[in-house]
Scaffold this active site. Structure first.
Site, PDB file in Angstrom:
ATOM      1  N   ARG A 247       0.966  -1.134  -0.044  1.00  0.00           N
ATOM      2  CA  ARG A 247      -0.137  -0.040   0.095  1.00  0.00           C
ATOM      3  C   ARG A 247       1.008   1.214   0.188  1.00  0.00           C
ATOM      4  NH1 ARG A 247      -3.351  -2.595  -1.461  1.00  0.00           N
ATOM      5  NH2 ARG A 247      -5.562  -3.196  -0.814  1.00  0.00           N
ATOM      6  N   GLU A 276      -3.088   7.567  -4.583  1.00  0.00           N
ATOM      7  CA  GLU A 276      -3.672   7.187  -5.801  1.00  0.00           C
ATOM      8  C   GLU A 276      -4.795   7.567  -6.307  1.00  0.00           C
ATOM      9  OE1 GLU A 276      -3.808   2.761  -5.969  1.00  0.00           O
ATOM     10  OE2 GLU A 276      -1.862   2.782  -5.022  1.00  0.00           O
ATOM     11  N   HIS A 294      -0.834   0.021  -9.921  1.00  0.00           N
ATOM     12  CA  HIS A 294      -1.737  -0.967  -8.752  1.00  0.00           C
ATOM     13  C   HIS A 294      -2.035  -2.339  -9.648  1.00  0.00           C
ATOM     14  CE1 HIS A 294      -3.521  -1.013  -4.697  1.00  0.00           C
ATOM     15  NE2 HIS A 294      -3.410  -2.230  -5.079  1.00  0.00           N
TER      16      HIS A 294
HETATM   17  C1  GLV Z   1      -4.836  -5.046  -3.923  1.00  0.00           C
HETATM   18  O1  GLV Z   1      -4.081  -4.085  -3.651  1.00  0.00           O
HETATM   19  C2  GLV Z   1      -5.673  -6.039  -2.924  1.00  0.00           C
HETATM   20  O2  GLV Z   1      -5.501  -5.702  -1.787  1.00  0.00           O
HETATM   21  O3  GLV Z   1      -6.116  -7.073  -3.103  1.00  0.00           O
END
Ligand code: GLV
Ligand code: GLV
Length: 334
Positions: A247, A276, A294
């Site tokens: 993250r 983001e 991502h």
């Molecule tokens: C993606 O970042 C997730 O947490 O599935």
């Protein structure tokens, strides 16, 4: 009205903030009365708040902020099913206080995300993106002794921050690349697991100072917010690379930019960002930085598995009245 529509009336109502892969949609349509965000973009918050009032189920994404305001509005809600393994986008405490289970999609994306982490690590070490751009722009004039020299991967030290499922899947892959693996976590793995993955537990500071690659595999929470900031980056080797597919806010992005500008680390590879979809603009101009949007779990197979897992969780709660398989706040069942 025929008998078919009679059953429709009795189906639990579920809000999807965005359509999921088709296999998941088909199952959801069979089991529930769906309201789906018609646009292929983040569902506006006001619309979520409007739509949630009469729903028994919510399927949401990591781009939706499901806070107490949304949850308090949802007087009929019986489950919040996040289409992600991370659930920092949901106020779980607020859901728990109302007895609403929150579910995520663990395991089905672990290996897929670990694949991406290796792609990031190899790309930044061997300058793959830079080299690709170089060739496409017509600059390749033949083999040269000093052309695009990167860094060896084999024989180097990989420091894994957070040795959960994804950290372990990365460690397994890294063993195959002959990396030495050290890790830090809030708790140590059992010794037999450490042996299986060939990983050595170290303190956080030792991880920073000793690693050639530092890769983050921790959840985002109060303890991990800005875990990597100016001081931590300063401890890393000048030749080291930082990788983040966990993250964004775990790294202080401004501190990272400053550190890269003065060359205190060699580069970084990022899948996630502090704000983001915004990305610190200085990063966009740095050749020693690999940036992807991502996509950790973004394989057709993983996204389909995630959708089926969301369906399982909804069916458990809304059809079978049982505890969902992937509940993250099990204390509501005590
Ligand atoms: C993606 O970042 C997730 O947490 O599935
Ligand atoms: C996430 O699934 C993790 O435990 O690493």
């Amino acid at each position: 009205m025929d008998i078919g529509s009679q059953t429709v009336i009795n189906k639990p109502k579920v809000l999807l903030t965005r359509a999921l892969p088709q296999q998941g949609m088909t199952l959801l349509e069979q089991n529930f009365e769906l309201e789906v965000n018609p646009a292929d973009e983040v569902m506006p918050r006001v619309r979520i708040i409007d739509s949630i009032a009469d729903k028994q189920g919510l399927v949401c994404l990591l781009t939706d902020n499901i806070d107490s305001r949304v949850i308090n509005r949802a007087s009929s809600l019986r489950i919040i099913a996040n289409y992600a393994v991370g659930f920092n986008n949901i106020d779980v405490a607020a859901a728990t206080s109302k007895g609403i289970p929150v579910t995520n999609t663990p395991e089905v994306l672990t290996e897929t995300t670990a694949d991406l982490v290796m792609a990031l690590l190899l790309s930044v070490a061997r300058r793959i993106v830079e080299a690709d751009n170089y060739l496409r722009s017509g600059r390749f004039k033949g083999w040269a002794p000093g052309l695009l020299l990167g860094s060896d991967v084999h024989g180097k030290i990989l420091g894994v921050i957070g040795m959960g499922r994804i950290g372990q899947a990365v460690a397994r892959r890294a063993q195959g690349f002959d990396l030495k693996i050290i890790y830090h976590d809030t708790k140590r793995l059992p010794v037999h697991v450490e042996r299986k993955y060939g990983v050595v537990f170290v303190g956080f500071e030792a991880l920073l100072t000793d690693s050639d690659f530092v890769s983050i595999h921790a959840p985002l929470n109060k303890e991990t917010y800005h875990l990597i900031s100016t001081n931590e980056l300063a401890k890393m080797k000048n030749t080291a690379f930082l990788i983040n597919a966990a993250r964004g806010p775990i790294i202080d992005e401004h501190a990272l930019v400053r550190t890269l500008k003065i060359g205190e680390i060699a580069g970084c590879a990022l899948d996630v960002y502090e704000n983001e979809p915004a990305v610190a603009s200085a990063l966009l101009r740095m050749p020693n930085v690999v940036l992807v949007p991502h996509i950790g779990s973004a394989s057709i197979e993983a996204r389909t598995r995630m959708a089926l897992m969301v369906v399982d969780n909804l069916v458990a709660v809304l059809q079978n009245n049982v505890r969902p398989p992937n509940v993250v706040n099990p204390e509501i069942y005590k």
